[in-house]
Write a protein that holds these residues in place. Sequence first.
Motif, short mmCIF file in Angstrom:
data_model
loop_
_atom_site.label_atom_id
_atom_site.label_comp_id
_atom_site.label_asym_id
_atom_site.label_seq_id
_atom_site.Cartn_x
_atom_site.Cartn_y
_atom_site.Cartn_z
N SER A 123 40.59 51.93 31.70
CA SER A 123 41.39 53.16 31.56
C SER A 123 42.70 52.93 30.84
N ILE A 124 43.38 51.83 31.15
CA ILE A 124 44.70 51.59 30.55
C ILE A 124 44.56 51.23 29.08
N GLN A 125 43.54 50.47 28.72
CA GLN A 125 43.32 50.16 27.30
C GLN A 125 43.04 51.44 26.51
N TYR A 126 42.25 52.33 27.08
CA TYR A 126 41.98 53.60 26.40
C TYR A 126 43.25 54.42 26.28
N SER A 127 44.04 54.45 27.33
CA SER A 127 45.30 55.21 27.30
C SER A 127 46.21 54.69 26.20
N HIS A 128 46.40 53.39 26.12
CA HIS A 128 47.28 52.81 25.11
C HIS A 128 46.75 53.05 23.70
N ARG A 129 45.43 53.00 23.55
CA ARG A 129 44.84 53.22 22.22
C ARG A 129 45.06 54.64 21.72
N PHE A 130 45.12 55.60 22.63
CA PHE A 130 45.25 57.00 22.25
C PHE A 130 46.63 57.59 22.58
N GLY A 131 47.67 56.76 22.42
CA GLY A 131 49.03 57.27 22.54
C GLY A 131 49.62 57.25 23.92
N ARG A 132 49.13 56.37 24.78
CA ARG A 132 49.63 56.25 26.16
C ARG A 132 49.52 57.58 26.91
N VAL A 133 48.31 58.13 26.90
CA VAL A 133 48.06 59.38 27.61
C VAL A 133 47.99 59.10 29.11
N PRO A 134 48.23 60.11 29.95
CA PRO A 134 48.23 59.87 31.40
C PRO A 134 46.87 59.47 31.94
N VAL A 135 46.90 58.55 32.89
CA VAL A 135 45.71 58.13 33.63
C VAL A 135 45.90 58.60 35.07
N TYR A 136 45.04 59.50 35.53
CA TYR A 136 45.21 60.09 36.86
C TYR A 136 44.44 59.30 37.91
N VAL A 137 45.15 58.93 38.99
CA VAL A 137 44.57 58.16 40.09
C VAL A 137 44.94 58.86 41.39
N ALA A 138 43.95 59.07 42.26
CA ALA A 138 44.23 59.69 43.55
C ALA A 138 45.20 58.83 44.35
N ARG A 139 46.21 59.46 44.90
CA ARG A 139 47.27 58.73 45.60
C ARG A 139 46.71 57.85 46.73
N THR A 140 45.70 58.34 47.44
CA THR A 140 45.15 57.58 48.55
C THR A 140 44.38 56.34 48.10
N ASP A 141 44.11 56.23 46.80
CA ASP A 141 43.42 55.05 46.26
C ASP A 141 44.34 54.13 45.47
N ARG A 142 45.64 54.32 45.61
CA ARG A 142 46.58 53.55 44.79
C ARG A 142 46.50 52.05 45.08
N GLU A 143 46.09 51.66 46.28
CA GLU A 143 46.00 50.22 46.60
C GLU A 143 44.93 49.52 45.76
N TRP A 144 44.00 50.31 45.17
CA TRP A 144 42.92 49.72 44.39
C TRP A 144 43.24 49.62 42.91
N ILE A 145 44.41 50.03 42.50
CA ILE A 145 44.79 49.92 41.10
C ILE A 145 44.86 48.44 40.72
N ARG A 146 44.07 48.03 39.73
CA ARG A 146 44.00 46.62 39.35
C ARG A 146 44.92 46.29 38.18
N ARG A 147 45.27 47.29 37.40
CA ARG A 147 46.19 47.05 36.28
C ARG A 147 47.29 48.11 36.32
N PRO A 148 48.36 47.86 37.06
CA PRO A 148 49.45 48.83 37.13
C PRO A 148 50.05 49.09 35.75
N ASP A 149 50.45 50.35 35.51
CA ASP A 149 51.03 50.70 34.22
C ASP A 149 51.78 52.02 34.38
N GLU A 150 52.78 52.22 33.54
CA GLU A 150 53.60 53.42 33.62
C GLU A 150 52.84 54.69 33.27
N VAL A 151 51.66 54.57 32.65
CA VAL A 151 50.89 55.77 32.29
C VAL A 151 50.16 56.36 33.50
#
Length: 271
Positions: A123-151
């Motif tokens: 997801s983050i590589q795709y976001s960066h490739r297309f202008g750092r578009v937002p990546v939406y993650v459910a708040r209750t699953d935030r512990e599973w984020i494997r690559r934190p990023d400002e997007v």
Amino acid sequence: MTIFSCSTCAIEHADSPSPPESCAICSDERQFLPKSGQSWTTRDELESHGYHLVVAELEPDLYSVTTEPELGIGQRGLLVRTPHGNVLFEPPGFIDEAGARRIQELGGIAAIASSHPHLTGSSIQYSHRFGRVPVYVARTDREWIRRPDEVIRLWEGEIELLPGLVMYQCGGHFAGSSVLHWPAGHAGKGVLLTGDTIAVGADRQSANSMRSYVNNIPLPERAIQRILDTVLPLGFDRLYSGFGELPADAHAIVERSLRRYVSWVRGDQPE
């Protein structure tokens, strides 16, 4: 620094000089590691082995985005085109320039989302490739984020990603498991994109929801009922999961299948 992806699930991890010790996604009871154990790969390595993106039309304004050969869990990413921009739902764990150019020809990407942590891919590589578009993650699953990023944008309950495309949190497979409703899809009859929140049965005439599909862990009645309560008010005749589809009568099939599940969990059915 290198972006390492788990060879089993193909989910990207934070930039690091060496691979992580383990993938938390695959170590969880809902997923698995092969007998060979934990291993890692990179985008460059995959490209050198011939991996490439394939973008194909499924119906007007809906395209699959997949890798050949199959990578990781093997989910089918879905690109939904709208007059307000495009949403990439559950990108695969690989991106190449030829595939990215094809996506750009279709209007690019304005937002990225996934039904749950197993299908976040790159997801983050795709976001960066297309202008750092937002990546939406459910708040209750935030512990599973494997690559934190400002997007990354955390959300809960319900969110309109773009006009006419709304995500609904259902829970079940993961606490944040969600579906994406596309009312304009299927010639206005409505489409539901579900990932693994609601899976398509092998008979293509049923649907199901599980805590773990690969390890056969069921969900309690209350979780199934919450999914029903969330999706039944939505209008849809077609359903695309991460691995299959119900081309027609999807609403009726989902209701019938999940109510049957509840009946078996309660013990209402004869053995």
